[in-house]
Design an enzyme around this catalytic site. Structure first.
Site, PDB file in Angstrom:
ATOM      1  CE  LYS A   1     -25.151   3.700 -82.986  1.00 47.80           C
ATOM      2  NZ  LYS A   1     -25.115   3.629 -84.424  1.00 47.80           N
TER       3      LYS A   1
ATOM      4  CE  LYS B   1     -22.472  -4.819 -86.221  1.00 45.84           C
ATOM      5  NZ  LYS B   1     -23.842  -4.543 -85.932  1.00 45.84           N
TER       6      LYS B   1
ATOM      7  CE  LYS C   1     -29.077  -1.059 -90.409  1.00 46.84           C
ATOM      8  NZ  LYS C   1     -30.474  -1.376 -90.491  1.00 46.84           N
TER       9      LYS C   1
HETATM   10  P1  TYM Z   1     -30.414  -3.545 -86.600  1.00 49.39           P
HETATM   11  O1  TYM Z   1     -31.342  -2.684 -87.389  1.00 49.39           O
HETATM   12  O2  TYM Z   1     -29.011  -3.104 -86.456  1.00 49.39           O
HETATM   13  O3  TYM Z   1     -30.384  -4.995 -87.206  1.00 49.39           O
HETATM   14  C1  TYM Z   1     -31.565  -5.770 -87.412  1.00 49.39           C
HETATM   15  C2  TYM Z   1     -31.275  -7.219 -87.119  1.00 49.39           C
HETATM   16  O4  TYM Z   1     -30.213  -7.696 -87.931  1.00 49.39           O
HETATM   17  C3  TYM Z   1     -29.227  -8.312 -87.105  1.00 49.39           C
HETATM   18  N1  TYM Z   1     -27.877  -8.116 -87.684  1.00 49.39           N
HETATM   19  C4  TYM Z   1     -26.986  -9.102 -87.861  1.00 49.39           C
HETATM   20  N2  TYM Z   1     -27.036 -10.416 -87.596  1.00 49.39           N
HETATM   21  C5  TYM Z   1     -25.958 -11.162 -87.911  1.00 49.39           C
HETATM   22  N3  TYM Z   1     -24.832 -10.664 -88.493  1.00 49.39           N
HETATM   23  C6  TYM Z   1     -24.720  -9.337 -88.770  1.00 49.39           C
HETATM   24  N4  TYM Z   1     -23.625  -8.867 -89.354  1.00 49.39           N
HETATM   25  C7  TYM Z   1     -25.836  -8.491 -88.446  1.00 49.39           C
HETATM   26  N5  TYM Z   1     -26.075  -7.159 -88.575  1.00 49.39           N
HETATM   27  C8  TYM Z   1     -27.323  -6.954 -88.102  1.00 49.39           C
HETATM   28  C9  TYM Z   1     -29.349  -7.636 -85.764  1.00 49.39           C
HETATM   29  O5  TYM Z   1     -28.843  -8.461 -84.738  1.00 49.39           O
HETATM   30  C10 TYM Z   1     -30.847  -7.448 -85.667  1.00 49.39           C
HETATM   31  O6  TYM Z   1     -31.456  -8.625 -85.202  1.00 49.39           O
HETATM   32  N6  TYM Z   1     -31.698  -2.475 -81.937  1.00 49.39           N
HETATM   33  C11 TYM Z   1     -32.097  -3.226 -83.113  1.00 49.39           C
HETATM   34  C12 TYM Z   1     -33.488  -2.876 -83.615  1.00 49.39           C
HETATM   35  C13 TYM Z   1     -34.545  -3.086 -82.597  1.00 49.39           C
HETATM   36  C14 TYM Z   1     -35.058  -4.339 -82.166  1.00 49.39           C
HETATM   37  C15 TYM Z   1     -36.061  -4.034 -81.196  1.00 49.39           C
HETATM   38  C16 TYM Z   1     -34.788  -5.659 -82.499  1.00 49.39           C
HETATM   39  C17 TYM Z   1     -35.217  -2.104 -81.927  1.00 49.39           C
HETATM   40  N7  TYM Z   1     -36.118  -2.685 -81.096  1.00 49.39           N
HETATM   41  C18 TYM Z   1     -36.786  -5.034 -80.575  1.00 49.39           C
HETATM   42  C19 TYM Z   1     -35.526  -6.663 -81.863  1.00 49.39           C
HETATM   43  C20 TYM Z   1     -36.508  -6.350 -80.906  1.00 49.39           C
HETATM   44  C21 TYM Z   1     -31.114  -2.898 -84.205  1.00 49.39           C
HETATM   45  O7  TYM Z   1     -30.514  -1.860 -84.231  1.00 49.39           O
HETATM   46  O8  TYM Z   1     -31.053  -3.840 -85.178  1.00 49.39           O
END
Ligand code: TYM
Length: 329
Positions: free
Chosen positions: A111, A194, A197
């Protein structure tokens, strides 16, 4: 029985990485375990959305999740900001989270590189809020993709630290979870890294067919294998990884065989892949649109979810306050 917590930031739409990294596992667990699913809208403030954007994103992403099959009658589906208890636990955990460990986190360093003009304290303590989300329900399993592995490690550390510091056994140490044993990383179509977004390389569940076709046909490949069983280049490997999760095993094996015989035509493979993605996403897209327009239904879901989530969260918080020493006179 496990307690499962899964979340997604409320920025952008759901892409195939989110689906295969997290949602799919959650769907499998929701009928057998105590499951919480939430939209992390506090977390999205780290990138300063406008109020209108924030609200619309939450509505959109909630509709998409429900459209994937998350059942609000079995799982507790809620919005993070509807459960203020989590912010109190976040504050309390912050007192035992150290600057050094937070600045060393990979996602923080990323970030700092990507948004140098907005390195706010929320970004630094992002993993603390995430830990609070998870341990406030005493979760044992967290279905996430590979990119969240380090955040889960931090969560375990904060849980353990609290237990040790106060000599209690309050929080279990939750583990990142995938049914296939290994955590998943769905790659992008641009040949590197990967799908994400912010990477601008994502295939969204709500992309219309013509957009999916265009994106897939533009995917980076190479000039093709010149001999049998040639090792795959990274971009081609990525294409196969996506095909493996979305297409039938027969289709996947067919193209793999063509590759290994050095007879593959990437154009044919891409056409097939695009149609398979469309077949998979079309019903979700239609259903998400219906749900998004049904305000009464969405209101019911989040109200019911907030109630259940607050019940669980406030029970934990009461224990935490008591343990720390906040007691009535
Ligand atoms: P976020 O919003 O970036 O993504 C949500 C979920 O999607 C998974 N993910 C992927 N898995 C495989 N390949 C990819 N290319 C890929 N891109 C995204 C992420 O691993 C995630 O599981 N910090 C978290 C949100 C969060 C959270 C939590 C998750 C906040 N509090 C508590 C679980 C438990 C995040 O930014 O995910």
């Amino acid at each position: 029985m496990e307690t499962v917590v899964s979340g997604i930031r409320s920025t952008g739409n759901l892409h195939l990485g989110n689906y295969f990294g997290a949602v799919k596992n959650f769907l499998k667990m929701q009928h057998e375990h105590r499951c919480f699913f939430f939209i992390a809208d506090y977390h999205s403030l780290t990138t300063h959305p406008t109020p209108a954007n924030l609200h619309e994103s939450v509505r959109q992403i909630l509709s998409e999740y429900l459209a994937c099959g998350i059942d609000p009658e079995t799982a507790t589906v809620f919005i993070q900001s509807d459960v203020p208890e989590v912010t109190e636990l976040y504050l309390l955990l912050n007192m035992n989270a150290y600057i050094g460990e937070l600045t060393r986190t990979t996602s923080f360093k990323e970030k700092v590189r990507n948004q140098p003009d907005n390195v706010n304290a929320g970004l630094l303590t992002y993993p603390v809020l995430m830990a609070a989300d998870i341990i406030i329900h005493k979760a044992t399993k967290v279905p996430v993709g590979k990119d969240q592995e380090q955040n889960l490690e931090m969560t375990r550390r904060f849980a353990r630290r609290f237990n040790t510091m106060y000599g209690v056994d309050l929080f279990p140490e939750p583990t990142a979870y995938n049914f296939g044993q290994q955590l998943v990383k769905i790659p992008g179509l641009d040949g590197s890294g990967k799908m994400g977004k912010s990477e601008g390389n994502a295939l969204y569940l709500t992309d219309p067919p013509e957009v999916i076709r265009k994106k897939v046909m533009r995917a980076v490949t190479d000039s093709g294998p010149t001999r049998e069983n040639q090792e795959m280049s990274e971009p081609v490997k990525n294409l196969f990884t996506i095909m493996q999760v979305i297409s039938t095993p027969d289709t996947y094996n067919h193209f793999l065989e063509m590759y290994n015989k050095a007879q593959i035509r990437y154009g044919d493979m891409k056409k097939q892949l695009a149609e398979d993605i469309i077949r998979f996403t079309a019903p979700i897209r239609t259903r998400a649109e219906e749900i998004r327009n049904d305000s009464a239904y969405l209101r019911r879901v989040v109200q019911q979810g907030a109630e259940k989530a607050r019940e669980s969260a406030s029970a934990t918080l009461r224990e935490v306050r008591e343990i720390i020493g906040f007691k009535p006179f």
